[in-house]
Design a protein around this motif. Sequence first.
Motif, PDB file in Angstrom:
ATOM      1  N   ALA A  47      -5.313   7.340   3.760  1.00 39.97           N
ATOM      2  CA  ALA A  47      -5.499   5.906   3.505  1.00 39.97           C
ATOM      3  C   ALA A  47      -4.927   5.562   2.141  1.00 39.97           C
ATOM      4  O   ALA A  47      -4.754   6.428   1.279  1.00 39.97           O
ATOM      5  CB  ALA A  47      -6.974   5.524   3.579  1.00 39.97           C
ATOM      6  N   ALA A  48      -4.637   4.286   1.944  1.00 37.50           N
ATOM      7  CA  ALA A  48      -4.120   3.793   0.661  1.00 37.50           C
ATOM      8  C   ALA A  48      -4.666   2.399   0.410  1.00 37.50           C
ATOM      9  O   ALA A  48      -4.843   1.610   1.342  1.00 37.50           O
ATOM     10  CB  ALA A  48      -2.594   3.775   0.664  1.00 37.50           C
ATOM     11  N   VAL A  49      -4.931   2.099  -0.847  1.00 32.30           N
ATOM     12  CA  VAL A  49      -5.477   0.797  -1.228  1.00 32.30           C
ATOM     13  C   VAL A  49      -4.357  -0.245  -1.242  1.00 32.30           C
ATOM     14  O   VAL A  49      -3.233   0.030  -1.675  1.00 32.30           O
ATOM     15  CB  VAL A  49      -6.146   0.869  -2.612  1.00 32.30           C
ATOM     16  CG1 VAL A  49      -6.623  -0.511  -3.068  1.00 32.30           C
ATOM     17  CG2 VAL A  49      -7.314   1.840  -2.574  1.00 32.30           C
ATOM     18  N   ALA A  84       0.871  -1.179   0.000  1.00 31.17           N
ATOM     19  CA  ALA A  84       0.000   0.000   0.000  1.00 31.17           C
ATOM     20  C   ALA A  84       0.905   1.224   0.000  1.00 31.17           C
ATOM     21  O   ALA A  84       1.787   1.344   0.857  1.00 31.17           O
ATOM     22  CB  ALA A  84      -0.917   0.003   1.218  1.00 31.17           C
ATOM     23  N   ARG A  94      -8.562  -3.933  -0.246  1.00 31.36           N
ATOM     24  CA  ARG A  94      -8.964  -3.224   0.976  1.00 31.36           C
ATOM     25  C   ARG A  94      -8.027  -2.027   1.163  1.00 31.36           C
ATOM     26  O   ARG A  94      -7.292  -1.670   0.252  1.00 31.36           O
ATOM     27  CB  ARG A  94      -8.940  -4.172   2.173  1.00 31.36           C
ATOM     28  CG  ARG A  94      -9.823  -5.415   1.974  1.00 31.36           C
ATOM     29  CD  ARG A  94      -9.909  -6.265   3.230  1.00 31.36           C
ATOM     30  NE  ARG A  94     -10.534  -7.552   2.949  1.00 31.36           N
ATOM     31  CZ  ARG A  94     -11.847  -7.751   2.880  1.00 31.36           C
ATOM     32  NH1 ARG A  94     -12.670  -6.736   3.077  1.00 31.36           N
ATOM     33  NH2 ARG A  94     -12.336  -8.954   2.624  1.00 31.36           N
ATOM     34  N   ALA A  95      -8.051  -1.404   2.330  1.00 32.29           N
ATOM     35  CA  ALA A  95      -7.234  -0.203   2.517  1.00 32.29           C
ATOM     36  C   ALA A  95      -6.557  -0.203   3.872  1.00 32.29           C
ATOM     37  O   ALA A  95      -7.027  -0.833   4.828  1.00 32.29           O
ATOM     38  CB  ALA A  95      -8.099   1.047   2.371  1.00 32.29           C
ATOM     39  N   ALA A 136      -5.487   2.515   6.736  1.00 32.82           N
ATOM     40  CA  ALA A 136      -5.793   3.884   7.153  1.00 32.82           C
ATOM     41  C   ALA A 136      -4.923   4.280   8.341  1.00 32.82           C
ATOM     42  O   ALA A 136      -4.604   3.450   9.202  1.00 32.82           O
ATOM     43  CB  ALA A 136      -7.271   4.010   7.520  1.00 32.82           C
ATOM     44  N   ALA A 143      -9.783   8.319   4.321  1.00 35.52           N
ATOM     45  CA  ALA A 143      -9.880   7.212   5.274  1.00 35.52           C
ATOM     46  C   ALA A 143     -11.305   7.008   5.771  1.00 35.52           C
ATOM     47  O   ALA A 143     -11.694   5.898   6.141  1.00 35.52           O
ATOM     48  CB  ALA A 143      -8.940   7.470   6.449  1.00 35.52           C
ATOM     49  N   THR A 193     -13.384   4.144   4.109  1.00 40.56           N
ATOM     50  CA  THR A 193     -12.803   2.798   4.011  1.00 40.56           C
ATOM     51  C   THR A 193     -13.465   1.783   4.938  1.00 40.56           C
ATOM     52  O   THR A 193     -13.044   0.629   4.990  1.00 40.56           O
ATOM     53  CB  THR A 193     -11.291   2.837   4.313  1.00 40.56           C
ATOM     54  OG1 THR A 193     -11.084   3.369   5.634  1.00 40.56           O
ATOM     55  CG2 THR A 193     -10.555   3.698   3.299  1.00 40.56           C
ATOM     56  N   LEU A 235     -11.627   5.270  -1.520  1.00 47.11           N
ATOM     57  CA  LEU A 235     -10.935   6.465  -1.032  1.00 47.11           C
ATOM     58  C   LEU A 235     -11.672   7.745  -1.421  1.00 47.11           C
ATOM     59  O   LEU A 235     -11.087   8.827  -1.427  1.00 47.11           O
ATOM     60  CB  LEU A 235      -9.505   6.505  -1.587  1.00 47.11           C
ATOM     61  CG  LEU A 235      -8.617   5.288  -1.293  1.00 47.11           C
ATOM     62  CD1 LEU A 235      -7.210   5.527  -1.824  1.00 47.11           C
ATOM     63  CD2 LEU A 235      -8.588   4.967   0.189  1.00 47.11           C
ATOM     64  N   GLY A 273     -11.665  -0.508  -0.051  1.00 49.21           N
ATOM     65  CA  GLY A 273     -10.641   0.289  -0.716  1.00 49.21           C
ATOM     66  C   GLY A 273     -11.219   1.545  -1.341  1.00 49.21           C
ATOM     67  O   GLY A 273     -10.674   2.069  -2.311  1.00 49.21           O
TER      68      GLY A 273
END
Length: 318
Positions: free
Chosen positions: A287-289, A172, A270-271, A273, A221, A224, A217, A215
């Motif tokens: 957040a990032a996937v 991520a 998913r992500a 956060a 965040a 998510t 965005l 995931g």
Amino acid sequence: MSFLRPVVTPKAIAVTTIVAAIPAASFAFNSTPSSSHLPRISTQIHFNCPILSIFKQPLSKNLVNSSPKAVQMDFLAPTQLSSTQNGVDLPELLTEFMVDMKCEGCVKSVKSKLQTVDGVNDVEVDLTNQVVRILGSSPVKTMTEALEQTGRKARLIGQGNPEDFVASAAVAEFKGPVIYGVVRLAQVSMELARIEANFTGLSPGKHGWSINEFGDLTSGAASTGKVFNATDDTTSEPCGDLGTLDVDEKGEAYYTGVKEKLKVGNLIGRAIAVYETDDKSDPGLTAAVIARSAGVGENYKKLCTCDGTTIWEATSKI
């Protein structure tokens, strides 16, 4: 012990498809009747499908020898748990770097340096492909710094368990504009995953972080979802709860550890956060996937076909 990754070639797939496509009606079977007064007919199989004629032709030398070679790594088998980092026992993984090497002198320099790094168990260098394979429990950050101390550019290209043929690595990436970072996840066994993370741009102190359900965005965040839990058990801590990040005065945080009951293959899409507070009571900072990452022996590309950027140019931009 050699770790071999099975290879299925396009030609093998084509042959399988051809055979599977032959209808049953294409085969005419003539057998000898049981009645003695009927004329005796020899047993024959008639191939009425013209596509089978390709099997009568001799295979060319290029066709026979064009299969890509399986990646072979003569390493010791990884142990379940190895050295300790910050009080946490880290399991061994196989990690691959692309390293800018030109000669046998480069190989000797790289090997000598890595053999002094705590947690490194074995090192193999492939000068032709400029690939260094390291078996051990040392964090990626430590190994990268050791390689760069030899005066050579190094780029992580794969990590995972060489005996695992499913999705065993994920990443991520947090791309700013304020908070930057990368989180790497690698499956060590069916019930254990190893996690490494680097962040910059966070405010000093403790920040909660977690793997969340979605995931999405759209709203950062906040969109998510809840902390991911692989089971319906609500009485225990969700397996997606990663605890807290300790951020120093420079706004940097580094984490390395393990998480039980976490399967990397279930996390794709998913992500991850990061929150302002350590109890995750706020909507979240960023957040990032989570995306699938290259495992061992899967990424020897040195040039990006989309924009012509070389791996070394990409490294300098990080």
